[in-house]
Design an enzyme around this catalytic site. Sequence first.
Site, PDB file in Angstrom:
ATOM      1  N   LYS A   1      17.195  64.697  61.442  1.00  0.00           N
ATOM      2  CA  LYS A   1      17.005  66.041  60.861  1.00  0.00           C
ATOM      3  C   LYS A   1      18.318  66.702  60.491  1.00  0.00           C
ATOM      4  CE  LYS A   1      16.773  66.266  65.183  1.00  0.00           C
ATOM      5  NZ  LYS A   1      16.093  65.973  66.396  1.00  0.00           N
TER       6      LYS A   1
ATOM      7  N   GLY B   1       8.394  64.352  64.819  1.00  0.00           N
ATOM      8  CA  GLY B   1       8.299  62.979  65.336  1.00  0.00           C
ATOM      9  C   GLY B   1       7.203  62.194  64.638  1.00  0.00           C
TER      10      GLY B   1
ATOM     11  N   VAL C   1      10.945  65.623  61.219  1.00  0.00           N
ATOM     12  CA  VAL C   1      10.267  66.822  61.730  1.00  0.00           C
ATOM     13  C   VAL C   1       8.968  66.389  62.392  1.00  0.00           C
ATOM     14  CG1 VAL C   1       9.258  69.064  61.169  1.00  0.00           C
ATOM     15  CG2 VAL C   1      11.178  68.206  59.816  1.00  0.00           C
TER      16      VAL C   1
ATOM     17  N   GLY D   1       9.985  60.998  70.956  1.00  0.00           N
ATOM     18  CA  GLY D   1       9.643  59.751  71.657  1.00  0.00           C
ATOM     19  C   GLY D   1       9.798  58.545  70.759  1.00  0.00           C
TER      20      GLY D   1
ATOM     21  N   GLU E   1      10.026  61.443  56.908  1.00  0.00           N
ATOM     22  CA  GLU E   1       8.850  61.922  57.658  1.00  0.00           C
ATOM     23  C   GLU E   1       9.167  62.152  59.142  1.00  0.00           C
ATOM     24  OE1 GLU E   1       5.390  62.605  56.600  1.00  0.00           O
ATOM     25  OE2 GLU E   1       5.784  63.545  58.511  1.00  0.00           O
TER      26      GLU E   1
ATOM     27  N   GLU F   1      18.724  66.558  76.873  1.00  0.00           N
ATOM     28  CA  GLU F   1      20.039  65.914  76.955  1.00  0.00           C
ATOM     29  C   GLU F   1      20.821  66.550  78.110  1.00  0.00           C
ATOM     30  OE1 GLU F   1      21.063  63.693  74.588  1.00  0.00           O
ATOM     31  OE2 GLU F   1      19.309  63.905  73.291  1.00  0.00           O
TER      32      GLU F   1
ATOM     33  N   LYS G   1      14.696  71.827  61.669  1.00  0.00           N
ATOM     34  CA  LYS G   1      13.351  71.366  61.298  1.00  0.00           C
ATOM     35  C   LYS G   1      12.629  72.391  60.422  1.00  0.00           C
ATOM     36  CE  LYS G   1      12.891  68.376  65.357  1.00  0.00           C
ATOM     37  NZ  LYS G   1      12.526  68.344  66.790  1.00  0.00           N
TER      38      LYS G   1
ATOM     39  N   GLY H   1      14.415  62.836  81.266  1.00  0.00           N
ATOM     40  CA  GLY H   1      14.978  62.257  80.042  1.00  0.00           C
ATOM     41  C   GLY H   1      14.543  62.969  78.768  1.00  0.00           C
TER      42      GLY H   1
HETATM   43  N1  HSE Z   1      15.199  66.969  71.046  1.00  0.00           N
HETATM   44  C1  HSE Z   1      14.065  66.905  70.167  1.00  0.00           C
HETATM   45  C2  HSE Z   1      12.863  67.508  70.865  1.00  0.00           C
HETATM   46  C3  HSE Z   1      13.810  65.477  69.781  1.00  0.00           C
HETATM   47  O1  HSE Z   1      12.927  67.757  72.071  1.00  0.00           O
HETATM   48  O2  HSE Z   1      11.855  67.772  70.216  1.00  0.00           O
HETATM   49  C4  HSE Z   1      12.937  65.314  68.576  1.00  0.00           C
HETATM   50  O3  HSE Z   1      13.517  65.838  67.425  1.00  0.00           O
END
Ligand code: HSE
Length: 409
Positions: free
Chosen positions: A100, A129, A127, A297, A124, A185, A200, A182
């Site tokens: 993104k 996932g 945004v 994911g 695709e 970050e 996004k 996880g």
């Molecule tokens: N860090 C993002 C989230 C990952 O938590 O949605 C997906 O873009």
Amino acid sequence: MVYVAVMGYGTIGSGVAEILDQNRAQIAAGAGEEVALKYVLDLREFPDSPVADKVIHDFNILLEDPEVTVVVETMGGLNPAYPFAKACLEAGKHVVTSNKALVAAHGTELLKIARERGVNFFFEASVGGGIPIIRPLYRCLKGEQIQEITGILNGTTNYILTKMDKEGASFEGALKEAQDLGYAERNPEADVEGYDTCRKIAILTAMATGKEVNYEHIYTEGITRITDVDFRYAEKMGTSVKLFGSSRMSGDQVHAWVAPVMIGRSHPLYAVSDVFNGILVKGNMLGTSMFYGSGAGKLPTASAVVADVIEAVQNAGQNVPLGWTGQKLEIADMETSAHRYFVRVAGKAADRMAAVERVFGEVETIELDGMDEFAVLTEKLSEADFKEKAVCLDADCQAGILQMIRAEL
Ligand code: HSE
């Protein structure tokens, strides 16, 4: 046979390799021919992985290989993702990305190069996932005037807010749990400060308006100042707080912003919990449509990448117009957008309500037992009006505002 190169063998890149292998027959049927992974570009070696013999460290190998017609960019960040993606498009290869940051910063230019070269730049997975949202905007909703896109676009912050809501966790406690699992970050700034959602909603706004959006012009507020006390009020009110990325089009004016919003149980995004994402799209003929699913994911995101690879193969030799032009979109000043406001005020309601009502007019009042504060819910006001009234309440009326959350109730 179509040959694909994947740049970046991290979570998403390895997911793409896995899906290309596992769903080979399904993908070949969709694409009209076999799709094979030829190279994986990464700085690292992966000796025990199924792609061990495909790993390369020199970008020029894939760039100069005429057999590679589709390049998947799953490196993240801008450098070297941007120069690599640009070089691939200029060399006449399709580029598919989940990045993104790349799309928000350089989408206009990369789409222009793709048009000029008769190839495609698809994104695709950037945004939502695995949730289909970009393709619906340029295909299924092509005949609509899009009036609003509002989404819970970040799984990490949605997980944190859900923990705070359902379990009474503090922001810090919920963040720690998200990190341990996880989702977040070690440096969670991009998620919790709303920067990820900002990029996004910038991409979705560009897709909806067909114009370039400078994401730096989008008002962005994260969730770091939302507290467990806010959720105690929310519980009493039968509401919740979600991080929205929203863009609202009215005539020539487009408001786009990222902020926590208090919503009620009847709001379609209320039930979007944990790491899930949900996106509402309002069209002038369609009314409201909602897209829901796994916004992050490995496999959900990689699945969206693979669908773009198939779309690229199906459109060999031709550019698919996504409707995103180089014309620049002016984002309206946040001061002119209007909301209701949930406001927490220091002191006892009995002592301070007269001052609050002098400033805000008629409000709903919410009190919690044993607290030396109370909350009110205002009528709809512009941000500029709210700020003016808040200063008045703080300064002239000696009634300190402890918190403000925009409300859609
Ligand atoms: N860090 C993002 C989230 C990952 O938590 O949605 C997906 O873009």
